[in-house]
Design an enzyme around this catalytic site. Structure first.
Site: not given
Ligand SMILES: [Zn+2]
Length: 374
Positions: A93-97, A147, A190, A217, A267, A305, A307, A310, A336
């Site tokens: 990400d660009s860093g705007g946030f 942004d 935005q 945003g 994300d 699950c 994983c 689990c 998990h």
């Molecule tokens: Zn799991």
């Protein structure tokens, strides 16, 4: 050269679709969830864990990496891929946030932004051109335009001013980008929570022409109805032939709603942050492993699950690790929770390929308690 994005299946009852994004470091299937590795590390897990739990792309953070340890240093060590030991696709990400979240430590200048480093207080200026340059040094597969984020709530006039700044920065980012590098550059829509501005922002970004687009945003404390309206307006004017990234969202239900509305990429820090706090996701809703009811519970965190956590460990063992502050706990819990998010998007993808997305969506909503299961 392969096209950036190919749609493999589109839902007839919603805007959801399944596809593939092609990058310099291989392709990844969509819908995709990107684990957040802010400082070139997804907290508590390593690249092998990430592969095993099903992640195909990770996100890292331009702003933090340019301050610590520095983009030039990372470039000299093989870029972000070599530095962190992950050979799959990376989005930065660009860093705007991040600059937005510094609030008192930043100001808008004619050229870009000025801010004080949260690490040592030193002054930095940041421009759309520098954001592209830094992401070039990091060698990310997908770069984001700088942004400007605004607070919620914001007046329509303030949202319009900010949207115009972001559009100007998008044009400058595109001019600074070298497409022949193979790195992709995404534009960010935005416009606050004003659908008219969101639509205009998306239409003008589409006019500039990027390999992909994002809605930014969001998730700033707004009510869900406003957020959904803003997402719909953002996506309405973007081309169907390009990937759409919904930034910073969210809960499992936010992700399914995003997919329904046409988002391909997501994300969020929720699965990793919640894991460290002892909150584990299950098909029935979150459980809090600190709860006394799990003291002698022999079941895995989520019996459905598959994983490694689990397959191997009980709730009782995880509760014990958490209570004793054992460093193994955040690792097992993060494996998990990230596997849960990967399953969420890969099951959505399978349902799309089978022409049954809304069926999956309704089944998930029926089983999942947003308030948690404890
Ligand atoms: Zn799991």
């Amino acid at each position: 050269m392969k096209p950036v994005f190919a749609v493999e299946a589109a839902d007839s009852l919603s805007r959801a679709r399944a596809g593939t994004v092609n990058t310099l470091h291989g392709q990844f299937p969509t819908p995709a969830f990107m684990p957040v590795g802010t400082r070139a590390s997804v907290k508590a897990v390593d690249p092998r864990d990430l592969r095993e739990l099903g992640a195909s792309i990770v996100l890292s953070n331009t702003f933090h990496l340019m301050l610590r340890p520095g983009a030039e240093l990372i470039a000299s060590l093989g870029g972000l891929h070599g530095f962190m030991g992950w050979d799959g696709p990376i989005l930065t990400d660009s860093g705007g946030f991040q600059v937005y979240s510094l609030s008192g430590l930043r100001k808008l200048t004619g050229d870009g932004l000025e801010f004080r480093s949260p690490y040592d207080g030193s002054s930095f200026s940041f421009t759309p051109e520098r954001a592209v340059e830094v992401q070039g040094l990091l060698g990310s597969d997908i770069m984001m335009c700088l942004d400007e984020c605004i607070q919620y709530p914001a007046s329509e006039a303030e949202a319009e001013r900010s949207m115009a700044v972001t559009l100007d920065w998008a044009a400058r980012s595109k001019a600074a980008w070298r497409p022949e590098s193979g790195q992709l550059l995404f534009g960010i829509c935005q416009g606050g929570f004003h659908p008219r501005l969101r639509e205009r922002s998306a239409a003008e970004l589409a006019g500039l022409g990027f390999p992909g687009y994002a809605a930014g945003g969001l998730a700033l404390g707004e009510p869900k109805a406003l957020r959904l309206e803003a997402v719909e307006a953002s996506f309405s004017a973007l081309p169907d032939s390009k990937p759409r990234y919904l930034m910073g969202l969210g809960t499992p239900l936010d992700i399914l709603d995003g997919i329904r509305m046409g988002a391909d990429m997501f994300d969020c820090v929720l699965p990793t942050r919640n894991a460290r706090n002892g909150q584990l996701f299950t098909r029935g809703g979150k459980i809090n492993i600190r709860n006394a009811r799990y003291r002698s519970d022999p079941l895995p965190p989520d019996p459905r699950c598959g994983c490694r956590t689990c397959r191997t460990h009980s709730r009782a063992y995880l509760r014990h690790l958490h209570a004793q502050n054992e460093p193994l706990f955040p690792r097992l819990a993060t494996i998990h929770n990230l596997a849960f998010y990967q399953d969420l998007v890969s099951e959505a993808r399978k349902s799309l390929l089978a022409g049954a997305f809304m069926c999956y969506y309704k089944q998930f909503l029926d089983a999942y308690s947003p308030e948690g299961r404890d």
